[in-house]
Scaffold this active site. Sequence first.
Site, short mmCIF file in Angstrom:
data_model
loop_
_atom_site.label_atom_id
_atom_site.label_comp_id
_atom_site.label_asym_id
_atom_site.label_seq_id
_atom_site.Cartn_x
_atom_site.Cartn_y
_atom_site.Cartn_z
N ASP A 73 8.49 -4.91 6.46
CA ASP A 73 8.23 -6.14 7.21
C ASP A 73 8.68 -7.39 6.47
O ASP A 73 8.93 -7.36 5.27
CB ASP A 73 6.73 -6.26 7.52
CG ASP A 73 5.87 -6.31 6.26
OD1 ASP A 73 6.21 -5.61 5.27
OD2 ASP A 73 4.87 -7.05 6.24
N GLU A 107 3.41 -4.89 4.64
CA GLU A 107 2.95 -5.29 3.30
C GLU A 107 2.39 -6.70 3.31
O GLU A 107 1.37 -7.00 2.71
CB GLU A 107 4.12 -5.19 2.30
CG GLU A 107 3.73 -5.47 0.86
CD GLU A 107 3.96 -6.90 0.40
OE1 GLU A 107 3.54 -7.24 -0.71
OE2 GLU A 107 4.53 -7.71 1.16
ZN LIG Z 1 7.74 -8.82 -0.53
#
Ligand SMILES: [Zn+2]
Length: 486
Positions: free
Chosen positions: A78, A145
């Site tokens: 992401d 993340e």
């Molecule tokens: Zn990163």
Amino acid sequence: MSDLAQLTPSLLWQHFAKICSIPHPSMHEEALAQHIVSWAKEKNLHAERDAVGNILIRKPATAGMENRKSVVLQAHLDMVPQKNNDTEHNFEKDPIQAYVDGQWVKARGTTLGADNGIGMASALAVLSDESLSHGPIEVLLTMTEETGMDGAFGLQPNWLQSEILINTDSETEGEIYMGCAGGVDCVTNLPLTREAVPAGYQTVKVSLKGLKGGHSGGDIHLGLGNANKLMSRLLFTHAQSLGLRLQSFNGGSLRNAIPREATVTLSLPAANIERLKQTCAEFLSIIKHELDAVEKNIDLIVEPFNCGFKALTLDSQSRLLGLLNASPNGVIRMSDSVKGVVETSLNVGVVTTDEDRAQVIYLIRSLLDSGKEYVAEMLISLGQLAGAQTSAKGGYPGWQPNPNSPIMTLVCESYKKLFDTTPHIMVIHAGLECGLFKRPYPDMDMVSIGPTITGPHSPDEQVHIPSVSRYWQLLTELLKSIPERS
Ligand SMILES: [Zn+2]
């Protein structure tokens, strides 16, 4: 995009251009994930996903390298979606418009996603480059993340087969990361009782402004002013002598940012207003003097305010101001094993009050799980003294530095050999996914490297083109030099 295709290493940049063309903000990585899995299957590589959506792709060793230790190349799927106010962009539909500007690749009006798109592109380039020499490779691409490390939290044991992991999510070429802090949020709720403002009192708003703020991990050692702490110090010291009756206290907006501003409303006897202004002016000159080296623009403003709120009872007020003023903040301990690195810290990030409750949100960070627990226990006992409830939530573990890590030594040797200079060995006082990988894979030998990215998480994000090429040289040299399995 054709712009990017001219750059070298060309396979890496082609993969990055493709990544930019498929929207993948946090929580919306599915289209990119599906593209990557079908791409890998077309290349006859083993590709699978786990229950949380993480992707694992395996590429066998090249000829003669079958005995080498297996390596995981890891990146997160992401990117952070941020745009300038005047930019029209739908992160779920529109491609990122990356372009070359001198030595940098940037995006038009949005984040670029070089964090962690370059890392991801480098892993895919290793999978597709037939000219490399390496042992068995696993590529691990993790989900979401940036908004909670969901993929790393969900990683199961016995899925990865490698004993070495190279994380590609650090942001300065020439710096090699060997550890990171873990974190935990602590929330303290203090019940408030209120009563009518006494007759003859006037209400004012006091605002503390102009502090620098910064990242509550990366900047915590700088000794910046914390607006919540400074404001509570002012009020605690002078509440009694000036007859202050607090109505509201609001400071900071994010638990992971050092608060730049705090505003309170309070009532006091009309006759004391001039003394309050004088006290604030004196306090301002004291903190300007104390923080002179780091804060240049602090301001403390007293202005009239019309407020319908009742004031806190004296009991509630002294509990709240005592709680805030006694709260620890900033660096708690420096690391003994890595010189100059913060081991444990906390940030008194956000303070809010409503009708019947005050809330304080702290973010604690530490290289050690026990360091986080120590500070959390301090806040719990402080809360008890004040009559408040404190709870810890959302904790994630740190990645404790291992000065004897073989992969760390190998990265340093490869770097010296390639560039004839010694890289900086770093430990970051913020979160990387590596801390979470240690739970299912406690024996994994890990290191984190990456190209130079500035302004990550903002529309100013850019990646330095020559650093990408050096990062690629380092990565491929490293893969060539991985030792044989014992
Ligand atoms: Zn990163």
